[in-house]
Design a protein around this motif. Structure first.
Motif, PDB file in Angstrom:
ATOM      1  N   UNK A  86       7.530  -8.830  -1.450  1.00 41.74           N
ATOM      2  CA  UNK A  86       7.308  -8.232  -0.136  1.00 41.74           C
ATOM      3  C   UNK A  86       6.952  -6.747  -0.254  1.00 41.74           C
ATOM      4  N   UNK A  87       7.692  -6.013  -1.084  1.00 37.12           N
ATOM      5  CA  UNK A  87       7.437  -4.573  -1.233  1.00 37.12           C
ATOM      6  C   UNK A  87       6.088  -4.334  -1.908  1.00 37.12           C
ATOM      7  N   UNK A  88       5.787  -5.124  -2.940  1.00 39.99           N
ATOM      8  CA  UNK A  88       4.514  -4.945  -3.637  1.00 39.99           C
ATOM      9  C   UNK A  88       3.345  -5.262  -2.719  1.00 39.99           C
ATOM     10  N   UNK A  89       3.491  -6.264  -1.857  1.00 41.93           N
ATOM     11  CA  UNK A  89       2.422  -6.589  -0.909  1.00 41.93           C
ATOM     12  C   UNK A  89       2.208  -5.439   0.074  1.00 41.93           C
ATOM     13  N   UNK A  90       3.300  -4.884   0.577  1.00 40.01           N
ATOM     14  CA  UNK A  90       3.180  -3.736   1.476  1.00 40.01           C
ATOM     15  C   UNK A  90       2.551  -2.552   0.754  1.00 40.01           C
ATOM     16  N   UNK A  91       2.849  -2.392  -0.518  1.00 38.69           N
ATOM     17  CA  UNK A  91       2.266  -1.303  -1.290  1.00 38.69           C
ATOM     18  C   UNK A  91       0.758  -1.503  -1.447  1.00 38.69           C
ATOM     19  N   UNK A  92       0.334  -2.725  -1.748  1.00 37.80           N
ATOM     20  CA  UNK A  92      -1.097  -3.012  -1.882  1.00 37.80           C
ATOM     21  C   UNK A  92      -1.830  -2.761  -0.567  1.00 37.80           C
ATOM     22  N   UNK A  93      -1.225  -3.171   0.532  1.00 40.96           N
ATOM     23  CA  UNK A  93      -1.837  -2.926   1.832  1.00 40.96           C
ATOM     24  C   UNK A  93      -1.937  -1.430   2.112  1.00 40.96           C
ATOM     25  N   UNK A  94      -0.940  -0.675   1.700  1.00 48.25           N
ATOM     26  CA  UNK A  94      -0.973   0.770   1.894  1.00 48.25           C
ATOM     27  C   UNK A  94      -2.088   1.400   1.066  1.00 48.25           C
ATOM     28  N   UNK A 232      -3.235  10.583   8.638  1.00 45.28           N
ATOM     29  CA  UNK A 232      -2.656  11.106   7.403  1.00 45.28           C
ATOM     30  C   UNK A 232      -1.129  11.135   7.473  1.00 45.28           C
ATOM     31  N   UNK A 233      -0.580  11.552   8.608  1.00 47.51           N
ATOM     32  CA  UNK A 233       0.877  11.583   8.772  1.00 47.51           C
ATOM     33  C   UNK A 233       1.462  10.179   8.684  1.00 47.51           C
ATOM     34  N   UNK A 234       0.743   9.231   9.267  1.00 53.71           N
ATOM     35  CA  UNK A 234       1.203   7.846   9.203  1.00 53.71           C
ATOM     36  C   UNK A 234       1.214   7.335   7.764  1.00 53.71           C
ATOM     37  N   UNK A 235       0.154   7.690   7.014  1.00 46.53           N
ATOM     38  CA  UNK A 235       0.123   7.299   5.597  1.00 46.53           C
ATOM     39  C   UNK A 235       1.261   7.953   4.820  1.00 46.53           C
ATOM     40  N   UNK A 236       1.547   9.192   5.143  1.00 44.91           N
ATOM     41  CA  UNK A 236       2.640   9.901   4.467  1.00 44.91           C
ATOM     42  C   UNK A 236       3.975   9.202   4.724  1.00 44.91           C
ATOM     43  N   UNK A 237       4.199   8.799   5.967  1.00 44.60           N
ATOM     44  CA  UNK A 237       5.442   8.101   6.294  1.00 44.60           C
ATOM     45  C   UNK A 237       5.535   6.764   5.559  1.00 44.60           C
ATOM     46  N   UNK A 238       4.420   6.049   5.528  1.00 45.21           N
ATOM     47  CA  UNK A 238       4.442   4.755   4.851  1.00 45.21           C
ATOM     48  C   UNK A 238       4.649   4.911   3.344  1.00 45.21           C
ATOM     49  N   UNK A 239       4.029   5.945   2.776  1.00 42.81           N
ATOM     50  CA  UNK A 239       4.219   6.193   1.343  1.00 42.81           C
ATOM     51  C   UNK A 239       5.675   6.524   1.047  1.00 42.81           C
ATOM     52  N   UNK A 240       6.294   7.304   1.906  1.00 44.60           N
ATOM     53  CA  UNK A 240       7.719   7.632   1.736  1.00 44.60           C
ATOM     54  C   UNK A 240       8.568   6.379   1.811  1.00 44.60           C
ATOM     55  N   UNK A 241       8.282   5.514   2.781  1.00 45.18           N
ATOM     56  CA  UNK A 241       9.058   4.294   2.937  1.00 45.18           C
ATOM     57  C   UNK A 241       8.880   3.372   1.732  1.00 45.18           C
TER      58      UNK A 241
END
Length: 856
Positions: A86-94, A232-241
């Motif tokens: 699940x985490x790796x899939x979310x990472x690929x989507x990011x 960009x802020x949204x990407x930053x939040x997702x990268x942090x998560x």
């Protein structure tokens, strides 16, 4: 911190049930230990599956425990694979989302075209307009802005009209957008300034948007567009998560690996097997979650997450990105931990409340002028709506309301003709009542004594006149810090060193392992070791150490076993008896040494205490056997702690033995060393100076006991200096006129035994020993040292109640693995009261005979 608590503290709250069930594995280990040694009885209630495993005699404990570990391993591995996917899939989507974001940003060529178009329009001195949507600075309508966003940025937003496209503002260009048009300065100076500003902005604020193939340059100077900034802020939040999620996966992996290691280690130590190495190598290390490639993949993903965060947030500065992400992770973990522990504390409070209600306590809420209201579980009194602080109406307050008027009445009435003696009597009564009732902490009462002594000018000069306040302060504080206090600190130092480096535990298990499997012999050996340790590490530390050694044996005994009760009580009673054994075994011994003149040597003390302790141990052991009859219990021998001594431990033993020898030879070496207090400095300097003991160990000394002893010394000196002690002794002497020393000992010995049973041993010694010494000096055949010595031994022999001494308090708090107490108050009364009476008889006979024989 124990691993079970560490697991709760560091676990992800949402995954609580998915970690290794360490507590259940521990219970299974204890059950296997008990079943392998024939300790299960009909009272045990175990889960059906576990019960079937335990009763399957065809299976060895290793096989049963391995099955439980296999279930845990499968559960953990399955959950990890699910979460990882699940985490790796979310990472690929990011990553894909970040690619789209980077692609949507203009490159250098696009921006040069825009400037050329703006330059051309400026030459004509016209309002800048954007025909065919080629000039973003001329967009005046919502439709044109929307079309421009689609064409240039590749984005579609229905709310595009809510924000202006003002990219040029961030470059420092002197352009203002107003009503869809702008004025543009076409002078040579302005053109050059714009070129310089544009090149500087592109050089300073742009970085490589992608380090992967097909990377583009991201012009950060032109990201004032609100949509791109929000993206960009949204990407930053997702990268942090994503980073936090990956770190949680890594923590899940590490915690469970540690859990398997700890569980296997405990199993091998408890059952006596060697399953740990085999299972870790052949099962744990070959499971997907724990294989090296999984760890490497997870580390690689973490590094990629940091790099992604750096691209969207820190201008490709990986070091800064790592620091910011760690800060986010720390804040996330702290918040979770606070939440988890707040919930746990809430559950504890609820459980405590249920226990209170179950115990029959009633909480009544009254109405009227004097109501009690419940607030945070506590009762508050109010009068006319004003809260009354709890310390003004609690149990302690009631005690103070009774004690303080007595004190002030004694001061006011001047019961004695001598003012100093009258004031001293008031202070003596106040301190005695406060110590006995514990209306305020004991050590606070001790610190109150010198204050009152100075304030009331109790002490006198040798001429008989009352001292002035400065002289009283110098005298009383000078008496409070003496050889006795230094001896107490030296004893604490020896106890800390022997305990910290496991010397006492290694020696104790080595002796206990010789007891075999006979319950009576094991009980006797336990009591002997507890007594011996109390002699050197105090009767406060000894029972704690002994109960830790006893735990593995207790787990193998059936629930409600009489042998378990006899062991717990035997350790507590023998620790009390051990309080008699040496001058540093308990505070009351030091108080006795301070009172006696001349002070006894260590050799003299041992010559009296050893015979008394020996017979007391024997009769107490025999009584426990008769009372609990543990002879039919099947037990296993106690295992020796397999730990070889190193140089540090040998050094501690040598220093301790040399210090004790010097204490024994104090009288012969007094002209050289000055006293026991100076000798006590030897272990303090050597152990703390070499770093074997630290400042933390020094802070952990029982400073409340030190303060209590100092207060007792101050009170004793004040009573003696004021002349009150002589006055009281004369009054009592008139009542016991014609009594021999032995007769006085019988009377005061019983008084000491009763008082010390209901109040602290140390408090009883503080109040009674100075009086006993004064009475002994007034007798015709006066042997005051005999009276004081016997009274000090009787203070330790008072063990009839659970609250009579620290060993008893420790014993009554002992519970099994499910929280059931091993002994009750009734058990203590049945065993402690008769044991106290037996010890009283031994001190009155054997002790008195030895003291008169050596002309004490």
């Amino acid at each position: 911190m124990k691993f079970n608590h560490s697991l709760q503290f560091n676990a992800v709250p949402e995954w609580t049930g998915k970690y290794i069930a360490y507590s259940n594995l521990k219970k299974l280990i204890y059950s296997l230990e008990k079943s392998s040694k024939g300790g299960n009885d009909g009272n045990e209630q175990v889960a059906d599956e576990e019960s079937a495993l335990l009763t399957d005699t065809s299976r060895k404990p290793e096989e049963i425990f391995k099955l439980a570990l296999d279930d845990e391993l499968a559960k953990i591995n399955e959950f990890y694979i699910e979460q990882e996917a699940q985490v790796f899939q979310e990472f690929d989507e990011l990553i894909l989302e970040e690619d789209e974001f980077q692609t949507s940003v203009l490159d250098d060529t696009d921006m040069d075209d825009i400037y050329e178009r703006r330059r051309s329009s400026a030459d004509d001195k016209m309002r800048v307009s954007r025909p065919k949507l080629k000039d973003p600075f001329a967009a005046t309508t919502s439709e044109s802005r929307h079309q421009f966003d689609q064409e240039v940025f590749g984005q579609h937003d229905e709310n595009a009209e809510n924000y202006p496209v003002d990219i040029a503002k961030s470059t420092g260009s002197l352009i203002s957008a107003d009503s869809g048009s702008e004025d543009f300065d076409d002078t040579e100076e302005a053109v050059n300034r714009r070129k310089t500003t544009r090149s500087r902005s592109q050089g300073d604020n742009r970085y490589s948007a992608r380090n992967r193939s097909g990377s583009r340059t991201l012009p950060w100077g032109f990201l004032e567009n609100q949509f791109l900034n929000e993206k960009r802020i949204n990407l930053k939040k997702k990268a942090t998560q994503i980073y936090v999620s990956l770190c949680e996966l890594r923590s899940y992996q590490q915690l469970n690996k540690t859990g398997f290691t700890k569980a296997l280690k405990k199993f091998d130590k408890t059952i006596g097997t060697k399953l740990r190495t085999w299972y870790l190598e052949n099962c744990v290390d070959k499971t997907y979650i724990f294989i090296p490639t999984t760890e490497e993949l997870l580390d690689e993903k973490v590094d990629k997450a940091i790099a992604l965060y750096a691209r969207v947030a820190t201008s490709n500065d990986n070091k800064q990105a790592r620091a910011e992400l760690r800060l986010h992770l720390r804040e996330h973990v702290v918040w979770e931990r606070n939440t988890v522990w707040r919930d746990m504390i809430g559950l504890e409070r609820k459980a405590h409340g249920l226990t209170t209600i179950a115990g029959g306590d009633k909480k009544i809420q009254l109405q009227g002028d004097q109501p009690t209201i419940l607030r945070n579980g506590k009762t508050h009194w109010t009068i006319m709506g004003i809260d009354i602080p709890r310390w003004l109406h609690g149990t302690r307050a009631v005690k103070l309301y009774i004690i303080l008027p007595i004190f002030f009445a004694l001061l006011r009435l001047e019961t004695l003709e001598d003012t100093a003696q009258a004031n001293c009597l008031a202070v003596l009564v106040l301190a005695s009542y406060l110590w006995a009732t514990e209306a305020i902490p004991l050590f606070i009462t001790s610190l109150l004594v010198p204050f009152l002594v100075v304030l009331l000018r109790i002490t006198k000069y040798q001429s008989g006149d009352r001292m002035m306040a400065p002289d009283v302060a110098n005298f009383i504080f000078g008496q409070m810090w003496n050889n006795v206090i230094m001896l107490l600190l030296g004893g604490f130092t020896l106890a800390a060193a022997l305990s910290k480096f496991h010397i006492a535990k290694i020696m104790a298990t080595a002796i206990l392992s010789k007891a075999g499997t006979n319950p009576n012999a094991v009980l006797g050996m336990m009591m002997f070791v507890s007594w011996f340790l109390s002699m050197w590490i105090s009767n406060v530390a000894s029972p704690v150490l002994m109960f830790s050694i006893l735990q593995p044996l207790l787990r193998t005994l059936p629930t409600g076993s009489s042998f378990a009760k006899s062991l717990i009580l035997g350790i507590a009673l023998s620790a009390n008896i051990g309080g008699m054994a040496s001058p540093i075994a308990s505070p009351q011994n030091l108080i006795a040494i301070e009172v006696m003149d001349p002070a006894p040597t260590w050799a003299e003390w041992f010559s009296i205490s050893i015979p008394v302790c020996f017979f007391s141990l024997v009769v107490t052991w025999a009584y426990l056997i008769v009372m609990f009859r543990p002879g039919n219990t099947v037990i296993q021998p106690i295992r020796v702690v397999k730990e070889s001594f190193v140089f540090k431990q040998y050094f501690i033993i040598v220093v301790s033995v040399c210090t004790i020898i010097l204490w024994c030879l104090n009288q012969q070496l007094q002209d050289i060393l000055g006293g026991t207090g100076v000798i006590a400095l030897i272990p303090i300097v050597l152990f703390f100076g070499t770093g074997l003991l630290t400042s933390e160990d020094f802070n952990n000394f029982l400073w409340t006991i030190v303060a209590l002893a100092m207060g007792g010394i101050a009170l004793g000196k004040a009573v003696s200096s004021s002349g009150l002690l002589v006055t009281i002794a004369r009054v009592i002497e008139s009542k016991i006129d014609g009594f021999s020393t032995f007769g006085v000992l019988i009377i005061f010995g019983a008084l000491v035994l009763v008082c010390a049973t209901f109040v602290s041993h140390t408090v009883a010694a503080l109040v009674i020993l100075p009086l006993v010494n004064s009475i002994g000096m007034s007798l015709p055949d006066g042997h005051p040292r005999i009276l004081v010595m016997a009274s000090a031994l009787l203070c330790s022999a008072a063990m009839g109640l659970p609250t009579s001494g620290f060993p008893n308090v420790t014993a009554i708090c002992m519970t099994d693995e499910v929280g059931r107490p091993y002994v009750t108050v009734i058990d203590f009364i049945k065993s402690g009261v008769p044991s106290s009476i037996l010890c009283y008889g031994i001190i009155m006979s054997v002790g008195y005979w030895v003291m008169t024989t050596i002309n004490y």
